[in-house]
Design a protein around this motif. Sequence first.
Motif, PDB file in Angstrom:
ATOM      1  N   PRO A   1      -5.859   2.003   0.257  1.00  0.00           N
ATOM      2  CA  PRO A   1      -5.918   0.849  -0.643  1.00  0.00           C
ATOM      3  C   PRO A   1      -6.375   1.310  -2.032  1.00  0.00           C
ATOM      4  O   PRO A   1      -7.212   2.210  -2.134  1.00  0.00           O
TER       5      PRO A   1
ATOM      6  N   PRO B   1      -8.884  -3.267   2.789  1.00  0.00           N
ATOM      7  CA  PRO B   1      -7.508  -3.726   2.984  1.00  0.00           C
ATOM      8  C   PRO B   1      -7.464  -5.242   3.167  1.00  0.00           C
ATOM      9  O   PRO B   1      -8.375  -5.833   3.756  1.00  0.00           O
TER      10      PRO B   1
ATOM     11  N   LEU C   1       0.829  -1.211   0.000  1.00  0.00           N
ATOM     12  CA  LEU C   1       0.000   0.000   0.000  1.00  0.00           C
ATOM     13  C   LEU C   1       0.866   1.265   0.000  1.00  0.00           C
ATOM     14  O   LEU C   1       0.432   2.320  -0.460  1.00  0.00           O
TER      15      LEU C   1
END
Length: 187
Positions: free
Chosen positions: A86, A92, A18
């Motif tokens: 995300p 996530p 991420l």
Amino acid sequence: MNWEDLENAVKNCTGCDLCKGRTNVVIGRGNKNATVLFVGEGPGEQEDLEGVPFVGKAGQLFELCLDAACFDRSEIYIANVVKCRPPENRNPLDEECMACLPFLRGQFALIRPRVVVCMGLVASKTLLRHTEPMNRLRGKWENVKGTLFLTTYHPAALLRNETLKMPFYEDILSVKKVLEEIKNNIL
Ligand code: URA
């Protein structure tokens, strides 16, 4: 770890993929000595741009509910499970939540809240290991080693489904009531 160490560690983190897509890390906002810690999922587009949690549409609705309940902002701190956005606002992944969890644990250790509100299944699953559906978890209080945890809907769910607004608001009122009880030494 102090706040400065924690903030630097988050800013420099490359613990999961991420980090590659972030504009800013989103650590948290509110009173660092708050009684109540609200935990969301992860930053959306606006949060990524500003580096502040819950400033987009879901955040505005959350703020409206806090206002309607006359919630004293000095009582609260707001954070997310993951600190980087995300892609396309997807949930996530478990491994991203686990990679980021030490930071949320660090925030919890520094704030030492009496109450934690898990907003959405990602927070509830990550912090309480719950796997049941939201309709079974929502509105339930749990005492974990002296900290009171409540699971409720994520504010973004209220944008998609109007009927969830009232139960979410009721949960906010329930948090306020517990806070009063803490202040009056009942809890
Ligand atoms: N949704 C979240 O879970 N967190 C934010 O900060 C914004 C939207």
